[in-house]
Design an enzyme around this catalytic site. Structure first.
Site, PDB file in Angstrom:
ATOM      1  N   ASN A 268     -20.434  12.374  -2.109  1.00 51.02           N
ATOM      2  CA  ASN A 268     -20.111  10.962  -2.290  1.00 51.02           C
ATOM      3  C   ASN A 268     -20.666  10.517  -3.644  1.00 51.02           C
ATOM      4  O   ASN A 268     -21.644  11.096  -4.123  1.00 51.02           O
ATOM      5  CB  ASN A 268     -20.742  10.125  -1.164  1.00 51.02           C
ATOM      6  CG  ASN A 268     -20.131   8.739  -1.052  1.00 51.02           C
ATOM      7  OD1 ASN A 268     -19.961   8.053  -2.051  1.00 51.02           O
ATOM      8  ND2 ASN A 268     -19.808   8.329   0.159  1.00 51.02           N
TER       9      ASN A 268
ATOM     10  N   ASP B 105      -3.157   7.852   4.156  1.00 54.98           N
ATOM     11  CA  ASP B 105      -2.306   8.021   2.964  1.00 54.98           C
ATOM     12  C   ASP B 105      -1.523   9.337   2.938  1.00 54.98           C
ATOM     13  O   ASP B 105      -0.714   9.545   2.030  1.00 54.98           O
ATOM     14  CB  ASP B 105      -3.169   7.883   1.694  1.00 54.98           C
ATOM     15  CG  ASP B 105      -4.288   8.918   1.620  1.00 54.98           C
ATOM     16  OD1 ASP B 105      -5.318   8.626   0.975  1.00 54.98           O
ATOM     17  OD2 ASP B 105      -4.147  10.002   2.219  1.00 54.98           O
TER      18      ASP B 105
ATOM     19  N   HIS C 170      -6.908   7.803  12.093  1.00 56.45           N
ATOM     20  CA  HIS C 170      -6.491   6.390  12.007  1.00 56.45           C
ATOM     21  C   HIS C 170      -4.999   6.252  11.726  1.00 56.45           C
ATOM     22  O   HIS C 170      -4.527   5.217  11.236  1.00 56.45           O
ATOM     23  CB  HIS C 170      -7.331   5.665  10.951  1.00 56.45           C
ATOM     24  CG  HIS C 170      -8.774   5.592  11.333  1.00 56.45           C
ATOM     25  ND1 HIS C 170      -9.778   5.329  10.430  1.00 56.45           N
ATOM     26  CD2 HIS C 170      -9.390   5.762  12.526  1.00 56.45           C
ATOM     27  CE1 HIS C 170     -10.944   5.354  11.062  1.00 56.45           C
ATOM     28  NE2 HIS C 170     -10.746   5.601  12.318  1.00 56.45           N
TER      29      HIS C 170
ATOM     30  N   ARG D 244       0.836  -1.208   0.000  1.00 54.15           N
ATOM     31  CA  ARG D 244       0.000   0.000   0.000  1.00 54.15           C
ATOM     32  C   ARG D 244       0.870   1.256   0.000  1.00 54.15           C
ATOM     33  O   ARG D 244       0.563   2.235  -0.688  1.00 54.15           O
ATOM     34  CB  ARG D 244      -0.948  -0.017   1.206  1.00 54.15           C
ATOM     35  CG  ARG D 244      -2.044  -1.062   1.095  1.00 54.15           C
ATOM     36  CD  ARG D 244      -2.865  -1.161   2.364  1.00 54.15           C
ATOM     37  NE  ARG D 244      -3.534   0.085   2.711  1.00 54.15           N
ATOM     38  CZ  ARG D 244      -4.075   0.312   3.913  1.00 54.15           C
ATOM     39  NH1 ARG D 244      -3.961  -0.587   4.885  1.00 54.15           N
ATOM     40  NH2 ARG D 244      -4.691   1.454   4.171  1.00 54.15           N
TER      41      ARG D 244
ATOM     42  N   CYS E 248      13.614  -2.008  16.173  1.00 52.26           N
ATOM     43  CA  CYS E 248      13.933  -0.671  16.709  1.00 52.26           C
ATOM     44  C   CYS E 248      15.432  -0.538  16.969  1.00 52.26           C
ATOM     45  O   CYS E 248      16.027  -1.400  17.614  1.00 52.26           O
ATOM     46  CB  CYS E 248      13.165  -0.460  18.007  1.00 52.26           C
ATOM     47  SG  CYS E 248      13.573   1.081  18.834  1.00 52.26           S
TER      48      CYS E 248
HETATM   49  C1  BV8 Z   1     -11.945   0.906  18.587  1.00 55.78           C
HETATM   50  C2  BV8 Z   1      -6.240   2.170   9.536  1.00 55.78           C
HETATM   51  C3  BV8 Z   1     -12.010   0.443  20.879  1.00 55.78           C
HETATM   52  C4  BV8 Z   1      -5.686   0.856   9.159  1.00 55.78           C
HETATM   53  C5  BV8 Z   1      -8.647   1.893   9.879  1.00 55.78           C
HETATM   54  C6  BV8 Z   1     -19.385   0.925  17.292  1.00 55.78           C
HETATM   55  C7  BV8 Z   1     -20.248   0.305  16.455  1.00 55.78           C
HETATM   56  C8  BV8 Z   1     -19.764  -0.735  15.608  1.00 55.78           C
HETATM   57  C9  BV8 Z   1     -18.420  -1.133  15.595  1.00 55.78           C
HETATM   58  C10 BV8 Z   1     -17.582  -0.512  16.454  1.00 55.78           C
HETATM   59  C11 BV8 Z   1     -18.055   0.490  17.294  1.00 55.78           C
HETATM   60  N1  BV8 Z   1     -17.003   0.936  17.988  1.00 55.78           N
HETATM   61  C12 BV8 Z   1     -15.897   0.237  17.637  1.00 55.78           C
HETATM   62  C13 BV8 Z   1     -16.228  -0.648  16.706  1.00 55.78           C
HETATM   63  C14 BV8 Z   1     -15.314  -1.539  16.071  1.00 55.78           C
HETATM   64  C15 BV8 Z   1     -14.558  -0.924  14.887  1.00 55.78           C
HETATM   65  C16 BV8 Z   1     -15.518  -0.557  13.799  1.00 55.78           C
HETATM   66  O1  BV8 Z   1     -15.934   0.576  13.639  1.00 55.78           O
HETATM   67  N2  BV8 Z   1     -15.845  -1.584  12.994  1.00 55.78           N
HETATM   68  C17 BV8 Z   1     -16.740  -1.330  11.850  1.00 55.78           C
HETATM   69  C18 BV8 Z   1     -16.062  -1.790  10.580  1.00 55.78           C
HETATM   70  C19 BV8 Z   1     -18.002  -2.069  12.071  1.00 55.78           C
HETATM   71  N3  BV8 Z   1     -13.804   0.256  15.294  1.00 55.78           N
HETATM   72  C20 BV8 Z   1     -12.558   0.037  15.784  1.00 55.78           C
HETATM   73  O2  BV8 Z   1     -12.048  -1.053  15.913  1.00 55.78           O
HETATM   74  C21 BV8 Z   1     -11.791   1.289  16.201  1.00 55.78           C
HETATM   75  N4  BV8 Z   1     -11.189   1.084  17.484  1.00 55.78           N
HETATM   76  O3  BV8 Z   1     -13.136   0.976  18.556  1.00 55.78           O
HETATM   77  O4  BV8 Z   1     -11.222   0.663  19.705  1.00 55.78           O
HETATM   78  C22 BV8 Z   1     -11.095   0.593  21.993  1.00 55.78           C
HETATM   79  C23 BV8 Z   1     -11.222   1.737  22.761  1.00 55.78           C
HETATM   80  C24 BV8 Z   1     -10.384   1.887  23.869  1.00 55.78           C
HETATM   81  C25 BV8 Z   1      -9.440   0.866  24.159  1.00 55.78           C
HETATM   82  C26 BV8 Z   1      -9.329  -0.252  23.328  1.00 55.78           C
HETATM   83  C27 BV8 Z   1     -10.139  -0.380  22.219  1.00 55.78           C
HETATM   84  C28 BV8 Z   1     -10.613   1.544  15.214  1.00 55.78           C
HETATM   85  C29 BV8 Z   1     -11.115   1.776  13.835  1.00 55.78           C
HETATM   86  C30 BV8 Z   1      -9.928   2.172  12.917  1.00 55.78           C
HETATM   87  C31 BV8 Z   1      -9.507   1.031  12.027  1.00 55.78           C
HETATM   88  N5  BV8 Z   1      -8.456   1.476  11.111  1.00 55.78           N
HETATM   89  N6  BV8 Z   1      -7.623   2.279   9.075  1.00 55.78           N
HETATM   90  C32 BV8 Z   1      -5.468   0.705   7.687  1.00 55.78           C
HETATM   91  O5  BV8 Z   1      -5.836   1.621   6.932  1.00 55.78           O
HETATM   92  O6  BV8 Z   1      -4.904  -0.312   7.314  1.00 55.78           O
HETATM   93  S1  BV8 Z   1     -10.265   2.007   9.303  1.00 55.78           S
HETATM   94  C33 BV8 Z   1     -10.084   2.110   7.564  1.00 55.78           C
HETATM   95  O7  BV8 Z   1     -11.310   1.724   7.051  1.00 55.78           O
HETATM   96  C34 BV8 Z   1      -9.893   3.513   7.039  1.00 55.78           C
HETATM   97  O8  BV8 Z   1      -9.046   4.271   7.822  1.00 55.78           O
HETATM   98  C35 BV8 Z   1     -11.283   4.075   7.058  1.00 55.78           C
HETATM   99  O9  BV8 Z   1     -11.585   4.640   8.224  1.00 55.78           O
HETATM  100  C36 BV8 Z   1     -12.121   2.856   6.960  1.00 55.78           C
HETATM  101  C37 BV8 Z   1     -12.712   2.842   5.598  1.00 55.78           C
HETATM  102  O10 BV8 Z   1     -13.798   3.671   5.609  1.00 55.78           O
HETATM  103  P1  BV8 Z   1     -13.938   4.774   4.456  1.00 55.78           P
HETATM  104  O11 BV8 Z   1     -12.761   5.665   4.485  1.00 55.78           O
HETATM  105  O12 BV8 Z   1     -15.276   5.322   4.607  1.00 55.78           O
HETATM  106  O13 BV8 Z   1     -13.765   3.925   3.106  1.00 55.78           O
HETATM  107  P2  BV8 Z   1     -14.855   2.964   2.429  1.00 55.78           P
HETATM  108  O14 BV8 Z   1     -14.126   2.207   1.391  1.00 55.78           O
HETATM  109  O15 BV8 Z   1     -15.654   2.250   3.439  1.00 55.78           O
HETATM  110  O16 BV8 Z   1     -15.855   4.006   1.699  1.00 55.78           O
HETATM  111  C38 BV8 Z   1     -15.367   4.832   0.672  1.00 55.78           C
HETATM  112  C39 BV8 Z   1     -16.512   5.775   0.331  1.00 55.78           C
HETATM  113  O17 BV8 Z   1     -16.059   6.676  -0.674  1.00 55.78           O
HETATM  114  C40 BV8 Z   1     -17.749   5.054  -0.230  1.00 55.78           C
HETATM  115  O18 BV8 Z   1     -18.913   5.572   0.401  1.00 55.78           O
HETATM  116  C41 BV8 Z   1     -17.718   5.419  -1.732  1.00 55.78           C
HETATM  117  O19 BV8 Z   1     -19.014   5.546  -2.269  1.00 55.78           O
HETATM  118  C42 BV8 Z   1     -17.032   6.777  -1.695  1.00 55.78           C
HETATM  119  N7  BV8 Z   1     -16.329   7.173  -2.922  1.00 55.78           N
HETATM  120  C43 BV8 Z   1     -15.669   6.359  -3.791  1.00 55.78           C
HETATM  121  N8  BV8 Z   1     -15.102   7.126  -4.780  1.00 55.78           N
HETATM  122  C44 BV8 Z   1     -15.410   8.426  -4.508  1.00 55.78           C
HETATM  123  C45 BV8 Z   1     -16.197   8.459  -3.322  1.00 55.78           C
HETATM  124  N9  BV8 Z   1     -16.669   9.613  -2.792  1.00 55.78           N
HETATM  125  C46 BV8 Z   1     -16.359  10.786  -3.446  1.00 55.78           C
HETATM  126  N10 BV8 Z   1     -15.591  10.821  -4.583  1.00 55.78           N
HETATM  127  C47 BV8 Z   1     -15.110   9.682  -5.138  1.00 55.78           C
HETATM  128  N11 BV8 Z   1     -14.384   9.757  -6.255  1.00 55.78           N
HETATM  129 ZN    ZN Z   2      12.126   0.676  20.680  1.00 57.64          ZN
END
Ligand code: BV8
Ligand code: ZN
Length: 272
Positions: A245, A135, A150, A101, A179
């Site tokens: 979007n 990114d 993130h 990536r 490290c």
């Molecule tokens: C945590 C880094 C707790 C890594 C990422 C509440 C409810 C449900 C679930 C949870 C909740 N709370 C927590 C959770 C669990 C989880 C979560 O949300 N799961 C989901 C999937 C159900 N959350 C977590 O685990 C978070 N941590 O809760 O910790 C905790 C607290 C204290 C102590 C201990 C623990 C951490 C979440 C972060 C994960 N890391 N990224 C990596 O990148 O490798 S998330 C990653 O996916 C991205 O960063 C981004 O955030 C996410 C993707 O989402 P989008 O960016 O929206 O992308 P997507 O592809 O989905 O959509 C793209 C959109 O663009 C589409 O709508 C499309 O139509 C549109 N589009 C396309 N082209 C265009 C466009 N729009 C405009 N123009 C265009 N040209």
């Molecule tokens: Zn170290």
């Protein structure tokens, strides 16, 4: 002698259909222009502006999104590659994926949507960009008032002593970097599923959302929490939501204005 119906009827019906369809198109275009005008008016009027972005804003830069048919999560499972557990199980597999990536993103360039947001930062006194993207394309476009909710894919951090290095240009030699301070395992500086977001980014973005009078949501499916709470926080505190979007998202039902368009095409027009 009863006059046979003129064959042109079909034509007229076709014309009518054509007339009909083109007037529908005209209505759509007019409606689109009204919506864009309304968005421009709201942005101009707003004093405290939050911008919340997701992977969709970088799509036109050639960086794949996560969900949807050509999304990363279609080919790779987040459980296997984007969790602390996955890294402990197989750090070299996870590093391979993040290097793949990184290379892809290094070849990408910010697009007009990234630059429009930077411009808005310069126009507005009170402004914050909260991105889910790792990114760094917003930073490369010159955004300064930014929180990376993130993390950042080009940061490499020690899991033991938290020593950090930036690897924007190239990756270190080792397949799994160690490290140089404490010989601990180094990991990509992103937030994995199940991990807490950076406390300062969470606090700063949530505090700003509570006083913002407008949030512009760009290119996110709005399903990843706690980041996805941000637009709702603005709304709960009396602010408005403009969403851009290419398709409806989990946030669309709550948006005051929804513009169905690629971000790179529309943001320069509504921010200008
Ligand atoms: C945590 C880094 C707790 C890594 C990422 C509440 C409810 C449900 C679930 C949870 C909740 N709370 C927590 C959770 C669990 C989880 C979560 O949300 N799961 C989901 C999937 C159900 N959350 C977590 O685990 C978070 N941590 O809760 O910790 C905790 C607290 C204290 C102590 C201990 C623990 C951490 C979440 C972060 C994960 N890391 N990224 C990596 O990148 O490798 S998330 C990653 O996916 C991205 O960063 C981004 O955030 C996410 C993707 O989402 P989008 O960016 O929206 O992308 P997507 O592809 O989905 O959509 C793209 C959109 O663009 C589409 O709508 C499309 O139509 C549109 N589009 C396309 N082209 C265009 C466009 N729009 C405009 N123009 C265009 N040209
Ligand atoms: Zn170290």
């Amino acid at each position: 002698m009863e006059r046979r119906k003129a064959p042109e009827d079909k034509r007229t019906s076709y014309k009518r259909k054509e007339k009909g369809s083109s007037s529908l198109q005209r209505v759509r275009i007019l409606f689109g222009m009204v919506v864009i005008e309304e968005a421009r008016r709201l942005i101009k009027k707003a004093e405290k502006v939050l911008v919340f972005t997701g992977a969709g804003i970088s799509k036109e830069s050639g960086v794949p999104v996560f969900r949807g048919k050509d999304g990363l999560w279609n080919k790779y499972s987040p459980e296997e590659l984007a969790t602390p557990h996955a890294f402990n199980r197989n750090p070299s597999l996870v590093w391979e994926w993040y290097r793949f990536r990184r290379d892809l993103i290094r070849r990408a360039k910010p697009n007009p949507a990234h630059y429009a947001i930077k411009k808005l930062e310069e126009i507005k006194n009170e402004f914050l960009l909260a991105t889910q993207n790792v990114d760094a394309l917003h930073i490369r476009a010159g955004s300064k008032k930014i929180v990376e909710l993130h993390g950042n894919i080009f940061i490499t951090r020690c899991m033991q002593c938290r020593y950090e290095i930036e690897e924007y240009e190239r990756d270190s030699e080792e397949k799994v970097p160690m490290c140089k301070k404490c010989r601990g395992l180094m990991r990509p500086g992103v937030v994995w599923f199940g991990e807490p977001l950076p406390a300062h980014a969470l606090r700063k973005s949530f505090e700003f959302a509570k006083k913002a009078d407008l949030v512009i949501v760009v290119g996110t499916s709005g399903v990843v929490y706690p980041a996805a709470y941000l637009p709702f926080l603005v709304k709960q505190h009396g602010g408005k939501i403009i969403e851009v979007n290419v398709e409806e998202s989990a946030i669309t039902p709550h948006a005051d204005i929804f513009i169905k368009s690629p971000a790179g095409e529309i943001l320069p027009r509504i921010v200008g």
